[in-house]
Design a protein around this motif. Structure first.
Motif, mmCIF file in Angstrom:
data_model
loop_
_atom_site.group_PDB
_atom_site.id
_atom_site.type_symbol
_atom_site.label_atom_id
_atom_site.label_comp_id
_atom_site.label_asym_id
_atom_site.label_seq_id
_atom_site.Cartn_x
_atom_site.Cartn_y
_atom_site.Cartn_z
ATOM 1 N N THR A 1 0.838 -1.222 -0.113
ATOM 2 C CA THR A 1 0.058 0.016 -0.047
ATOM 3 C C THR A 1 1.010 1.019 -0.040
ATOM 4 N N VAL A 2 0.636 2.305 -0.921
ATOM 5 C CA VAL A 2 1.402 3.572 -0.980
ATOM 6 C C VAL A 2 0.882 4.515 -0.276
ATOM 7 N N LYS A 3 1.705 5.235 0.463
ATOM 8 C CA LYS A 3 1.213 6.616 0.991
ATOM 9 C C LYS A 3 2.067 7.752 0.532
ATOM 10 N N ARG A 4 1.188 8.957 0.710
ATOM 11 C CA ARG A 4 1.805 10.050 0.325
ATOM 12 C C ARG A 4 1.972 10.940 1.456
ATOM 13 N N VAL A 5 3.153 11.156 1.930
ATOM 14 C CA VAL A 5 3.443 11.739 3.319
ATOM 15 C C VAL A 5 3.821 13.207 2.948
ATOM 16 N N ASP A 6 3.341 14.160 3.836
ATOM 17 C CA ASP A 6 3.605 15.432 3.494
ATOM 18 C C ASP A 6 5.059 15.848 4.418
ATOM 19 N N ASP A 7 5.396 17.134 4.285
ATOM 20 C CA ASP A 7 6.572 17.596 4.825
ATOM 21 C C ASP A 7 6.723 17.682 6.343
ATOM 22 N N GLY A 8 5.516 17.553 6.785
ATOM 23 C CA GLY A 8 5.384 17.272 8.518
ATOM 24 C C GLY A 8 5.230 16.091 8.853
ATOM 25 N N GLY A 9 5.374 15.167 8.162
ATOM 26 C CA GLY A 9 5.491 13.636 8.517
ATOM 27 C C GLY A 9 4.014 13.061 8.608
ATOM 28 N N ARG A 10 3.014 13.934 8.114
ATOM 29 C CA ARG A 10 1.538 13.443 8.169
ATOM 30 C C ARG A 10 1.116 12.509 6.796
ATOM 31 N N VAL A 11 0.426 11.604 7.007
ATOM 32 C CA VAL A 11 -0.134 10.925 5.944
ATOM 33 C C VAL A 11 -1.088 11.708 5.146
ATOM 34 N N ALA A 12 -0.774 12.165 3.848
ATOM 35 C CA ALA A 12 -2.038 12.907 3.457
ATOM 36 C C ALA A 12 -2.910 12.287 2.490
ATOM 37 N N GLU A 13 -2.610 11.138 1.931
ATOM 38 C CA GLU A 13 -3.406 10.320 1.178
ATOM 39 C C GLU A 13 -3.053 8.817 0.948
ATOM 40 N N THR A 14 -3.755 7.939 0.775
ATOM 41 C CA THR A 14 -3.197 6.570 0.164
ATOM 42 C C THR A 14 -3.607 6.863 -1.325
ATOM 43 N N VAL A 15 -2.405 6.298 -2.188
ATOM 44 C CA VAL A 15 -2.224 6.644 -3.548
ATOM 45 C C VAL A 15 -2.653 5.310 -3.979
ATOM 46 N N SER A 16 -3.263 5.295 -5.070
ATOM 47 C CA SER A 16 -3.824 4.014 -5.910
ATOM 48 C C SER A 16 -2.200 3.096 -6.507
ATOM 49 N N ARG A 17 -2.219 2.184 -6.261
ATOM 50 C CA ARG A 17 -1.019 1.760 -6.911
ATOM 51 C C ARG A 17 -1.150 0.978 -8.101
ATOM 52 N N ARG A 18 -2.376 1.258 -8.837
ATOM 53 C CA ARG A 18 -2.865 0.270 -9.835
ATOM 54 C C ARG A 18 -1.852 0.721 -11.113
ATOM 55 N N ASP A 19 -1.657 2.042 -11.294
ATOM 56 C CA ASP A 19 -0.914 2.586 -12.497
ATOM 57 C C ASP A 19 0.645 2.767 -12.130
ATOM 58 N N LEU A 20 1.098 2.321 -10.853
ATOM 59 C CA LEU A 20 2.481 2.485 -10.372
ATOM 60 C C LEU A 20 3.379 1.498 -10.613
ATOM 61 N N GLY A 21 4.490 1.371 -10.832
ATOM 62 C CA GLY A 21 5.417 0.417 -11.139
ATOM 63 C C GLY A 21 7.000 0.693 -10.508
ATOM 64 N N ARG A 22 7.766 -0.177 -10.324
ATOM 65 C CA ARG A 22 9.397 0.180 -10.140
ATOM 66 C C ARG A 22 9.965 -0.016 -11.429
ATOM 67 N N ALA A 23 10.810 0.810 -11.657
ATOM 68 C CA ALA A 23 11.626 0.725 -12.833
ATOM 69 C C ALA A 23 12.874 -0.107 -12.629
ATOM 70 N N GLN A 24 13.127 -0.667 -13.500
ATOM 71 C CA GLN A 24 14.484 -1.481 -13.517
ATOM 72 C C GLN A 24 15.246 -1.093 -14.721
ATOM 73 N N THR A 25 16.519 -1.996 -14.895
ATOM 74 C CA THR A 25 17.335 -1.944 -16.080
ATOM 75 C C THR A 25 17.630 -3.438 -16.361
ATOM 76 N N PRO A 26 17.840 -3.711 -17.605
ATOM 77 C CA PRO A 26 18.384 -2.937 -18.720
ATOM 78 C C PRO A 26 17.132 -2.077 -19.204
ATOM 79 N N GLN A 27 17.469 -0.903 -19.675
ATOM 80 C CA GLN A 27 16.300 -0.200 -20.464
ATOM 81 C C GLN A 27 17.142 -0.090 -21.815
ATOM 82 N N GLY A 28 16.125 -0.068 -22.770
ATOM 83 C CA GLY A 28 16.413 -0.166 -23.933
ATOM 84 C C GLY A 28 16.145 1.022 -24.913
ATOM 85 N N PHE A 29 16.955 1.229 -25.998
ATOM 86 C CA PHE A 29 16.701 2.490 -26.930
ATOM 87 C C PHE A 29 17.258 2.060 -28.339
#
Length: 233
Positions: A132-160
């Motif tokens: 579960t992904v939380k967005r935390v503000d500068d004061g250390g407070r949880v501002a919202e829970t972010v939908s992880r449906r469209d999120l991912g962790r990037a890796q390499t190799p990346q191709g071009f």
């Protein structure tokens, strides 16, 4: 399609700490970097492999690098090192795979997936976020829970396509992707995004971990010792 790989290993590993950069530490009897390089050097469709080292190490490259691997000197920033590696492949390949030397376990299947997609345009391997992904503000407070449906962790190799990677870095020389906000440029796919160049995603590999901390190295060693990853030859 002719494909080449640029394995970037010029960093000092300041976040990891210690006297030696993490990519030269032992992993199953050989340096971490040796795993990364061998994965590309042994792939039947990768014709050329360029390893980018610090200027000091490039002048006297390690003797454990596979035969036929080219070594070039990198620069101060990661982008400088990628540019140096790509320039070494000019006129030789159509597609360039850019890989972090601190990721020792890129599988042959992952390399093939990226390579095939890169013939059509820039591509990055991505793995889903399971927590579960939380967005935390500068004061250390949880501002919202972010939908992880469209999120991912990037890796390499990346191709071009080589021409796209070269054009991206040429524009970088003109300051086209200078950063003016909180986000630092951390990979070449991000450079393409900033320039409005479409980047595709392919399935990543959970075993393709990046060694950033000492805990990561311990996990990588366990993966080898447990047999989850085949021992280096």
């Amino acid at each position: 399609m002719r494909a080449g790989a640029v394995v970037v290993a010029a960093g000092s590993g300041r976040r990891f700490g210690g006297a030696r950069p993490k990519q030269f530490l032992d992993l199953g009897g050989v340096p971490v970097l040796a795993w990364s390089v061998r994965a590309f050097a042994s792939h039947p469709q990768v014709e050329r492999v360029v390893v980018v080292l610090s200027p000091e190490r490039a002048g006297s490259p390690p003797d454990w690098l596979p035969n036929g691997v080219e070594v070039v000197a990198g620069g101060v920033a990661r982008a400088d090192s990628v540019r140096a590696g790509a320039e070494a492949l000019a006129g030789v390949v159509d597609v360039v795979l850019v890989h972090d030397g601190a990721r020792p376990f890129p599988s042959a299947a992952l390399i093939s997936r990226v390579m095939q997609s890169a013939a059509r345009g820039p591509v990055v391997p991505v793995i889903p976020i399971e927590d579960t992904v939380k967005r935390v503000d500068d004061g250390g407070r949880v501002a919202e829970t972010v939908s992880r449906r469209d999120l991912g962790r990037a890796q390499t190799p990346q191709g071009f396509p080589w021409s796209v990677l070269a054009r991206t870095h040429a524009l970088g020389d003109d300051g086209a992707w200078e950063v003016h906000d909180a986000f630092a440029m951390t990979d070449d796919a991000m450079l393409c995004e900033r320039l409005g160049i479409e980047v595709s995603a392919v399935e990543g590999d959970p075993s393709n971990l990046k060694i950033t901390t000492r805990r990561d190295l311990a996990v990588a060693r366990w993966m080898v010792e447990s047999g989850l990853i085949a021992a280096a030859k």
